[in-house]
Design an enzyme around this catalytic site. Sequence first.
Site, PDB file in Angstrom:
ATOM      1  N   GLU A  49      43.642  27.308  38.375  1.00 20.65           N
ATOM      2  CA  GLU A  49      42.447  27.274  37.517  1.00 20.65           C
ATOM      3  C   GLU A  49      42.075  25.859  37.110  1.00 20.65           C
ATOM      4  O   GLU A  49      40.900  25.546  36.918  1.00 20.65           O
ATOM      5  CB  GLU A  49      42.636  28.139  36.268  1.00 20.65           C
ATOM      6  CG  GLU A  49      42.672  29.642  36.535  1.00 20.65           C
ATOM      7  CD  GLU A  49      44.077  30.147  36.872  1.00 20.65           C
ATOM      8  OE1 GLU A  49      45.001  29.300  37.022  1.00 20.65           O
ATOM      9  OE2 GLU A  49      44.252  31.374  36.972  1.00 20.65           O
ATOM     10  N   PHE A 111      49.040  41.873  26.448  1.00 22.84           N
ATOM     11  CA  PHE A 111      49.418  41.176  27.666  1.00 22.84           C
ATOM     12  C   PHE A 111      48.316  40.196  28.059  1.00 22.84           C
ATOM     13  O   PHE A 111      47.147  40.567  28.147  1.00 22.84           O
ATOM     14  CB  PHE A 111      49.674  42.184  28.796  1.00 22.84           C
ATOM     15  CG  PHE A 111      50.039  41.520  30.097  1.00 22.84           C
ATOM     16  CD1 PHE A 111      51.201  40.758  30.198  1.00 22.84           C
ATOM     17  CD2 PHE A 111      49.224  41.637  31.209  1.00 22.84           C
ATOM     18  CE1 PHE A 111      51.533  40.132  31.387  1.00 22.84           C
ATOM     19  CE2 PHE A 111      49.555  41.015  32.401  1.00 22.84           C
ATOM     20  CZ  PHE A 111      50.705  40.249  32.490  1.00 22.84           C
ATOM     21  N   GLN A 112      48.684  38.962  28.285  1.00 28.86           N
ATOM     22  CA  GLN A 112      47.767  37.884  28.672  1.00 28.86           C
ATOM     23  C   GLN A 112      46.634  37.662  27.676  1.00 28.86           C
ATOM     24  O   GLN A 112      45.506  37.358  28.057  1.00 28.86           O
ATOM     25  CB  GLN A 112      47.221  38.121  30.088  1.00 28.86           C
ATOM     26  CG  GLN A 112      48.334  38.076  31.138  1.00 28.86           C
ATOM     27  CD  GLN A 112      47.859  37.997  32.553  1.00 28.86           C
ATOM     28  OE1 GLN A 112      46.836  38.576  32.892  1.00 28.86           O
ATOM     29  NE2 GLN A 112      48.597  37.286  33.401  1.00 28.86           N
ATOM     30  N   LYS A 161      37.235  42.413  28.537  1.00 32.08           N
ATOM     31  CA  LYS A 161      37.070  43.201  29.766  1.00 32.08           C
ATOM     32  C   LYS A 161      36.208  44.450  29.553  1.00 32.08           C
ATOM     33  O   LYS A 161      35.404  44.819  30.415  1.00 32.08           O
ATOM     34  CB  LYS A 161      38.454  43.607  30.276  1.00 32.08           C
ATOM     35  CG  LYS A 161      38.440  44.331  31.610  1.00 32.08           C
ATOM     36  CD  LYS A 161      39.864  44.699  32.003  1.00 32.08           C
ATOM     37  CE  LYS A 161      39.940  45.283  33.399  1.00 32.08           C
ATOM     38  NZ  LYS A 161      41.336  45.619  33.747  1.00 32.08           N
ATOM     39  N   MET A 475      50.269   2.419  37.001  1.00 29.00           N
ATOM     40  CA  MET A 475      49.658   1.901  35.777  1.00 29.00           C
ATOM     41  C   MET A 475      50.666   1.893  34.623  1.00 29.00           C
ATOM     42  O   MET A 475      50.689   0.958  33.815  1.00 29.00           O
ATOM     43  CB  MET A 475      48.421   2.724  35.412  1.00 29.00           C
ATOM     44  CG  MET A 475      47.626   2.144  34.272  1.00 29.00           C
ATOM     45  SD  MET A 475      47.122   0.444  34.599  1.00 29.00           S
ATOM     46  CE  MET A 475      45.422   0.666  35.084  1.00 29.00           C
TER      47      MET A 475
END
Length: 565
Positions: A49, A111-112, A161, A475
């Site tokens: 993602e 969940f999630q 959802k 760097m």
Amino acid sequence: MKMTGAQAIVTSLEKEGVELIFGYPGGQVLPLYDALYDCKLRHVLTRHEQGAAHAADGYARATGKVGVCFATSGPGATNLITGIATAYMDSVPMVCITGQVPLSVIGKDSFQEADITGITAPITKHNYLVKNAKDLPRVIKEAFYIARTGRPGPVVIDVPKCLMTTTIDFEYPETVRLRGYKPQAEGKAAEVEAVAQALAEAKKPLFFVGGGVINAEAAPLLRRIVKTHRIPLIGSLMGLGAIPVTDPLFLGMVGMHGTVAANRAVMECDLLVGIGVRFDDRVTGLLTRFAANARVAHFDIDRAEVNKNVVADLAVVGDLRWSLAALESAMADLAGEGGRRWEDWRLQVTRWSEEAPLSYQKSDDVIKPQSVIEEIDRQTKSEAVIVTDVGQHQMWAAQYYRFQRPRSFITSGGLGTMGYGLPAAIGAQMGQPNKSVVLISGDGSFLMNCQELATAVEHRLPLKMAILNNNVLGMVRQWQKLFFNQRYSYTRFANGGTDYVRLAEAFGATGLRAERPEEMPEVIAKALATEGPVVMDIRVCADENVLPMVPAGAPLDQMINGEVK
Ligand SMILES: Cc1ncc(C[n+]2csc(CCOP(=O)(O)OP(=O)(O)O)c2C)c(N)n1
């Protein structure tokens, strides 16, 4: 028309003219992905993602359009965070749609479940948790409007959802009505007049050009003003390309790794006109000494930028297309004198440029990283879209590539996000399929999102990727070298690092390697001539510093390796 919430999202995106979505599916966005299955929108499945967010960002920066990404709830959404923060810091227009657990179980550690509107509140221009399916079209309309108007930025829409499966009467709003959000396109004429007056009085004026000029598509106006009045300019990292960097009046990038001429000009000018800049600390160095001899005029779309870091004597708040057009008219009286006015100052600053150009020690034994950028510049005729990661290679790209156009340099300026480059380059290449897009990365940065090679290969993108492989986190090592007594704590990759040629091949891309200076131009030529994605593993020497350098918090006239001491 009756449709489900998921179909309403897809139809709204179509109405907004969206062509490409970058995303990654999961449980709470299943209905949304089901709606994508048979619609015209093109969806690109990234491999992470974070890759989707950066790809949407790269697409937006390369095209000027709003970038769009999808992710599922919980870990999908949290994986977007770095991408959202990166876009926020650099004012990139993006709409991110995340799935959320159903309304009935929000707040139950389902969940999630993650509170993504809470998490992203400080790194979004605006965000929404949609609670009613019928609001979806309006929210999407607003989100695109907010993302692209005023100072652009990312907007998150979190969609439970259950809303995606609810049937609604779809109607797409024609207009947006938002109380409290009225981007100010036009500033005040009197404010512009005051700047023109200050310019007329100035002996040593300097324009400081930032990413806002590119965002506002105001570069042509600026070029016109500069052509007429021949005022010297400096640029921020984000402003590179607004003016061709080869224009003799352009003194280069200012700040920590700026040119001697640019930094010196800031210290000596008597009027500094900031245009679409935010005066960040990498630019100003010690704030109390920044432009200490100058009055400051600040043009920006965002009122909050005025007096945030540098106190402005004069300010014009408005869209730069309006403000610069107004400035051009207000300066009309000075136009006839364009050739003569400020001639001494112009001669002085261009002399500094000639006396102290960017330079490095050339070598026949090892590949100098700066020489790689110069060679890419030569072989792409300064016409490529250059995307970078973060580190030394990024600064060398900024210093040595000769950017000619707006949107030709895509880099994470504000957040400095390693791992940005590859996915952003994918987004840029998809947005500009006919342009040559070259990623300049470091061996550290490239590994952070190297899984996106799979995306580049799947879409057979003609992307060319140059890894300036020094086998160190260059760097950070440079700071250890200069400021931590050469105590190189955890900045070298053990065992000689990664074999990037085999890594490329594992993903189905072409891998090429250059180890000797004489091989490097040929490898670049071969890469540019090879179809599809090509990774170049260019073994550069590790002990090179990005110079000149103003140590953090020092005034701009204290440059390491600058002539100004
Ligand atoms: C995500 C992230 N983690 C850590 C850093 C701190 N950091 C800045 S530059 C740098 C080294 C980058 O190494 P590499 O990509 O190999 O480029 P080089 O400097 O060697 O050109 C690090 C670790 C960062 N900018 N971003």
